[in-house]
Write a protein that holds these residues in place. Structure first.
Motif, PDB file in Angstrom:
ATOM      1  N   SER A   1      -4.458   3.022   3.945  1.00 13.09           N
ATOM      2  CA  SER A   1      -4.903   2.288   2.642  1.00 13.09           C
ATOM      3  C   SER A   1      -4.685   0.809   2.964  1.00 13.09           C
ATOM      4  CB  SER A   1      -3.745   2.909   1.840  1.00 13.09           C
ATOM      5  OG  SER A   1      -3.835   2.168   0.489  1.00 13.09           O
TER       6      SER A   1
ATOM      7  N   LYS B   1       0.837  -1.318  -0.038  1.00  9.94           N
ATOM      8  CA  LYS B   1      -0.079  -0.001  -0.235  1.00  9.94           C
ATOM      9  C   LYS B   1       0.678   1.117  -0.013  1.00  9.94           C
ATOM     10  CE  LYS B   1      -3.293  -1.127  -0.490  1.00  9.94           C
ATOM     11  NZ  LYS B   1      -3.557  -1.858  -1.987  1.00  9.94           N
TER      12      LYS B   1
ATOM     13  N   ARG C   1      -7.769   4.175  -5.179  1.00  7.72           N
ATOM     14  CA  ARG C   1      -8.783   4.329  -4.329  1.00  7.72           C
ATOM     15  C   ARG C   1      -8.620   6.027  -4.393  1.00  7.72           C
ATOM     16  NH1 ARG C   1      -9.514   6.211   1.346  1.00  7.72           N
ATOM     17  NH2 ARG C   1      -7.138   6.317   1.439  1.00  7.72           N
ATOM     18  N   LYS C   2      -7.846   6.788  -3.272  1.00 10.12           N
ATOM     19  CA  LYS C   2      -7.611   8.212  -3.656  1.00 10.12           C
ATOM     20  C   LYS C   2      -6.520   8.621  -4.228  1.00 10.12           C
ATOM     21  CE  LYS C   2     -10.619  10.070   0.101  1.00 10.12           C
ATOM     22  NZ  LYS C   2     -10.623  10.842   1.210  1.00 10.12           N
ATOM     23  N   GLY C   3      -5.300   7.905  -3.941  1.00 12.72           N
ATOM     24  CA  GLY C   3      -3.958   8.311  -4.468  1.00 12.72           C
ATOM     25  C   GLY C   3      -3.535   9.552  -3.929  1.00 12.72           C
TER      26      GLY C   3
ATOM     27  N   THR D   1       2.632   0.734  -5.008  1.00 14.51           N
ATOM     28  CA  THR D   1       3.311  -0.490  -5.746  1.00 14.51           C
ATOM     29  C   THR D   1       2.560  -0.312  -7.377  1.00 14.51           C
ATOM     30  OG1 THR D   1       3.165  -1.605  -3.527  1.00 14.51           O
ATOM     31  CG2 THR D   1       3.742  -2.802  -5.795  1.00 14.51           C
ATOM     32  N   THR D   2       1.251  -0.245  -7.176  1.00 18.42           N
ATOM     33  CA  THR D   2       0.540  -0.356  -8.471  1.00 18.42           C
ATOM     34  C   THR D   2       0.839   0.569  -9.425  1.00 18.42           C
ATOM     35  OG1 THR D   2      -1.144  -1.024  -7.187  1.00 18.42           O
ATOM     36  CG2 THR D   2      -1.907  -0.870  -9.265  1.00 18.42           C
TER      37      THR D   2
HETATM   38  P1  A3P Z   1      -5.095   5.160  -1.240  1.00 17.84           P
HETATM   39  O1  A3P Z   1      -5.562   3.846  -0.533  1.00 17.84           O
HETATM   40  O2  A3P Z   1      -4.253   5.809  -0.050  1.00 17.84           O
HETATM   41  O3  A3P Z   1      -5.810   5.739  -1.937  1.00 17.84           O
HETATM   42  P2  A3P Z   1      -0.347  -0.349  -3.475  1.00 17.84           P
HETATM   43  O4  A3P Z   1      -0.500  -0.169  -5.268  1.00 17.84           O
HETATM   44  O5  A3P Z   1       0.995  -0.530  -3.046  1.00 17.84           O
HETATM   45  O6  A3P Z   1      -1.274  -1.352  -3.069  1.00 17.84           O
HETATM   46  O7  A3P Z   1      -0.863   1.156  -3.004  1.00 17.84           O
HETATM   47  C1  A3P Z   1      -2.102   1.489  -2.973  1.00 17.84           C
HETATM   48  C2  A3P Z   1      -2.174   3.022  -3.014  1.00 17.84           C
HETATM   49  O8  A3P Z   1      -1.638   3.499  -4.221  1.00 17.84           O
HETATM   50  C3  A3P Z   1      -3.617   3.379  -2.991  1.00 17.84           C
HETATM   51  O9  A3P Z   1      -3.523   4.457  -1.947  1.00 17.84           O
HETATM   52  C4  A3P Z   1      -4.108   3.841  -4.303  1.00 17.84           C
HETATM   53  O10 A3P Z   1      -5.284   4.742  -4.294  1.00 17.84           O
HETATM   54  C5  A3P Z   1      -2.679   4.499  -4.646  1.00 17.84           C
HETATM   55  N1  A3P Z   1      -2.605   4.382  -6.338  1.00 17.84           N
HETATM   56  C6  A3P Z   1      -3.030   3.389  -7.026  1.00 17.84           C
HETATM   57  N2  A3P Z   1      -2.463   3.789  -8.282  1.00 17.84           N
HETATM   58  C7  A3P Z   1      -2.010   5.043  -8.303  1.00 17.84           C
HETATM   59  C8  A3P Z   1      -1.650   5.989  -9.102  1.00 17.84           C
HETATM   60  N3  A3P Z   1      -1.582   5.733 -10.624  1.00 17.84           N
HETATM   61  N4  A3P Z   1      -1.282   6.989  -8.859  1.00 17.84           N
HETATM   62  C9  A3P Z   1      -1.138   7.440  -7.366  1.00 17.84           C
HETATM   63  N5  A3P Z   1      -1.433   6.675  -6.634  1.00 17.84           N
HETATM   64  C10 A3P Z   1      -1.935   5.247  -6.907  1.00 17.84           C
END
Ligand code: A3P
Length: 335
Positions: free
Chosen positions: A164, A67, A301-303, A70-71
């Protein structure tokens, strides 16, 4: 469950059922291995990675505490590394049709699915592969001096990572409940409400996937100080502030810096736009697709930075900050 380390005749097999167990983090049982907590089902994969994965000098690992972005990092690195074959503005770009987790897979998850197979052997070089493992648990052949492989780590403010992770775990637990209702497969942790207080206590104690966060972050920070040409340390909040500059840094580190022509054509900006949270949220596969544990939409989610203040009290924030500060003391890094 026995996962042989395979390190030779003298090696003790790793008996997962003898490792410390945590049953409160839904929807998985967690086991503690090497000082960190992991979903129990991943342990055979974690062992297999260390013994079976055959690194190539051109490999790039994308590492993170869960969280922490990574994505996003997967999308950015994939789009950057493969821009010759897939220009970022192309309508048929893989990221316009597939979830970033299907473009860049997790090392330990893949080996957990089949510890005897090497799903990555078929990938063309340079391979981009993700992991949530802390630095000390990466395959030794990968981290060895002279191996040539590179690691990009992304870290995130612990308070936002916690919020998150908590909300994501609730979504996974809900998906587990739906799966259980369909009688798909039994889930190790019975679906249950996962309250903020319980989640917070577990997170503070490091009892969450990949936890504890402080030592996870410091392991990569220290490696990045020691081997800056091998380990690039990025911060989610800085990436939000200046994504184009961070993509340039990423490209240069991966050995595929943007050329002057590409700079003039705004390719780094195109990569950032392709991978923005709004663009990815609108991809059909991310809106409606689903994986074993969760719907794809849950990854977006919010990012933003600072959403923790909508969920945590100042006292909780101070406590978590203190815990991570203590863990990072002496490392030279602070959030
Ligand atoms: P939030 O839950 O605070 O919105 P991971 O990819 O490590 O699982 O992390 C997830 C977090 O990265 C989530 O944060 C998600 O919304 C955010 N996220 C996913 N895609 C993103 C993007 N393209 N740009 C910025 N944040 C992103």
């Amino acid at each position: 469950m026995v996962a042989s380390t395979g390190d030779g005749d003298m090696a003790e097999p790793l008996v997962a059922s003898s490792l410390p167990l945590e049953t409160r983090f839904p929807p998985f049982h967690l086991r503690q291995h090497g000082g960190f907590w992991f979903p129990e089902t991943l342990l055979p994969g974690i062992v297999a990675v260390r013994t079976r994965f055959a690194p190539r000098p051109s490999d790039v690992f994308l590492a993170s505490f869960p969280k922490s972005g990574t994505t996003w990092l997967k999308a950015l690195a994939f789009a950057t590394a493969h821009r010759a074959d897939h220009p970022p503005h192309a309508p048929d770009h893989p990221l316009r049709h597939r979830n970033p987790h299907d473009c860049v897979e997790f090392l330990e998850v893949s080996y957990a699915l089949d510890p005897t197979a090497d799903a990555f052997a078929a990938l063309p070089s340079p391979r981009v592969i993700a992991t949530h493992l802390p630095y000390p648990l990466l395959p030794e052949r990968f981290t060895a001096e002279g191996a040539g492989c590179k690691v990009v780590y992304v870290c995130r403010d612990p308070k936002d990572a916690f919020v998150s992770a908590w909300l994501f775990a609730r979504k996974m637990a809900a998906a587990a409940a739906a799966g259980a209702a369909n009688d798909d497969e039994p889930w190790p942790v019975p679906p249950k409400p996962f309250g903020m207080e319980e989640a917070f206590e577990l997170f503070c104690d490091g009892r969450c996937p990949g936890g504890p966060q402080g030592p996870h972050v410091s392991s990569y920070w220290e490696a990045s100080r020691r081997w800056p040409e091998k380990v690039l340390f990025l911060q989610y909040e800085e990436m939000l502030q200046d994504p184009v500059d961070n993509v340039r840094k990423l490209a240069e580190f991966m050995g595929c810096a943007f050329s002057m022509e590409e700079e003039a054509a705004g390719v780094a900006r195109d990569v950032v736009d392709l991978c923005s949270i709004d663009a990815l949220k609108n991809v059909e596969a991310n809106k409606r697709g689903s994986r074993k544990y969760v719907k794809n939409e849950a990854f977006f989610r919010k990012g933003v930075a600072g959403d923790w203040s909508n969920h945590m009290t100042p006292a909780m924030a101070a406590r978590l900050d203190g815990i991570v500060e203590d863990a990072l003391q002496g490392s030279g890094f602070a959030f």
